[in-house]
Scaffold this motif. Structure first.
Motif, short mmCIF file in Angstrom:
data_model
loop_
_atom_site.label_atom_id
_atom_site.label_comp_id
_atom_site.label_asym_id
_atom_site.label_seq_id
_atom_site.Cartn_x
_atom_site.Cartn_y
_atom_site.Cartn_z
N LEU A 193 0.83 -1.20 0.00
CA LEU A 193 0.00 0.00 0.00
C LEU A 193 0.86 1.26 0.00
O LEU A 193 0.56 2.23 -0.69
N ARG A 194 1.95 1.25 0.75
CA ARG A 194 2.84 2.42 0.79
C ARG A 194 3.45 2.67 -0.60
O ARG A 194 3.54 3.80 -1.05
N GLU B 41 2.10 1.78 -3.49
CA GLU B 41 1.02 2.27 -4.34
C GLU B 41 0.70 3.73 -4.03
O GLU B 41 0.38 4.50 -4.93
N GLY B 42 0.79 4.09 -2.75
CA GLY B 42 0.59 5.49 -2.37
C GLY B 42 1.63 6.39 -3.01
O GLY B 42 1.30 7.48 -3.48
N TRP C 133 0.69 6.84 -6.56
CA TRP C 133 -0.44 7.77 -6.65
C TRP C 133 0.05 9.21 -6.56
O TRP C 133 -0.35 10.06 -7.36
N ARG D 292 6.99 9.18 3.99
CA ARG D 292 5.62 9.67 4.07
C ARG D 292 5.60 11.18 3.94
O ARG D 292 6.55 11.85 4.34
N GLY E 170 -7.05 9.91 0.41
CA GLY E 170 -6.10 9.13 -0.37
C GLY E 170 -4.88 8.73 0.46
O GLY E 170 -4.46 7.58 0.45
N LEU E 171 -4.32 9.70 1.18
CA LEU E 171 -3.17 9.38 2.02
C LEU E 171 -3.53 8.34 3.07
O LEU E 171 -2.76 7.42 3.34
N ARG F 75 -5.74 6.06 2.94
CA ARG F 75 -5.88 4.75 2.30
C ARG F 75 -4.54 4.02 2.25
O ARG F 75 -4.45 2.83 2.49
N TYR F 76 -3.50 4.77 1.94
CA TYR F 76 -2.18 4.16 1.78
C TYR F 76 -1.35 4.15 3.06
O TYR F 76 -0.54 3.26 3.27
N TYR F 77 -1.51 5.15 3.92
CA TYR F 77 -0.66 5.28 5.11
C TYR F 77 -1.29 4.69 6.37
O TYR F 77 -0.58 4.30 7.28
N TYR G 48 -8.56 4.02 7.82
CA TYR G 48 -9.37 4.11 6.61
C TYR G 48 -10.55 3.14 6.71
O TYR G 48 -11.69 3.50 6.42
#
Length: 109
Positions: free
Chosen positions: A12-13, A15-16, A19, A55, A78-79, A81-83, A88
């Motif tokens: 996820l990180r 993918e973030g 993004w 981050r 959005g952040l 979701r990934y962080y 989330y």
């Protein structure tokens, strides 16, 4: 923390970061120009974030959203979701899944 949980969080990180890179490229800024615009001393810090090894500093969320031309609430979502996938999930009802983990949303514990 299980190996699968670590894998999910790491993916996820990454993918973030992708993004964020896409957002930066959509506004036409290089890493160097973006770092100057958001007040970061080193463009390599932007590279680290985009590669999932760092981050966005929380105190800089709003300026990043403004420079990236993203609504601040959407940017924060959005952040998160990934962080912070656990936060989330609490707020939005689903645990975000990386593209390569599959469909089992509970296979993270």
């Amino acid at each position: 923390m299980s190996s699968n949980t670590q894998h999910v969080e790491h993916q996820l990180r990454r993918e973030g970061g992708a993004w964020l890179k896409n957002l930066r490229e959509n506004v036409g800024l290089t890493q160097r120009a973006f770092s100057v615009t958001v007040g970061t001393d080193y463009y390599t810090f932007i590279s680290q974030i985009e590669n999932g090894r760092g981050r966005v500093p929380p105190e800089r969320y709003k300026v990043w959203a403004e420079v990236l031309k993203v609504d601040p609430k959407e940017f924060m979502q959005g952040l998160m979701r990934y962080y912070d996938p656990y936060g989330y999930e609490m707020l939005f009802g689903e645990f975000p899944q990386p593209r390569d983990v599959g469909d089992d949303k509970r296979n993270v514990a």
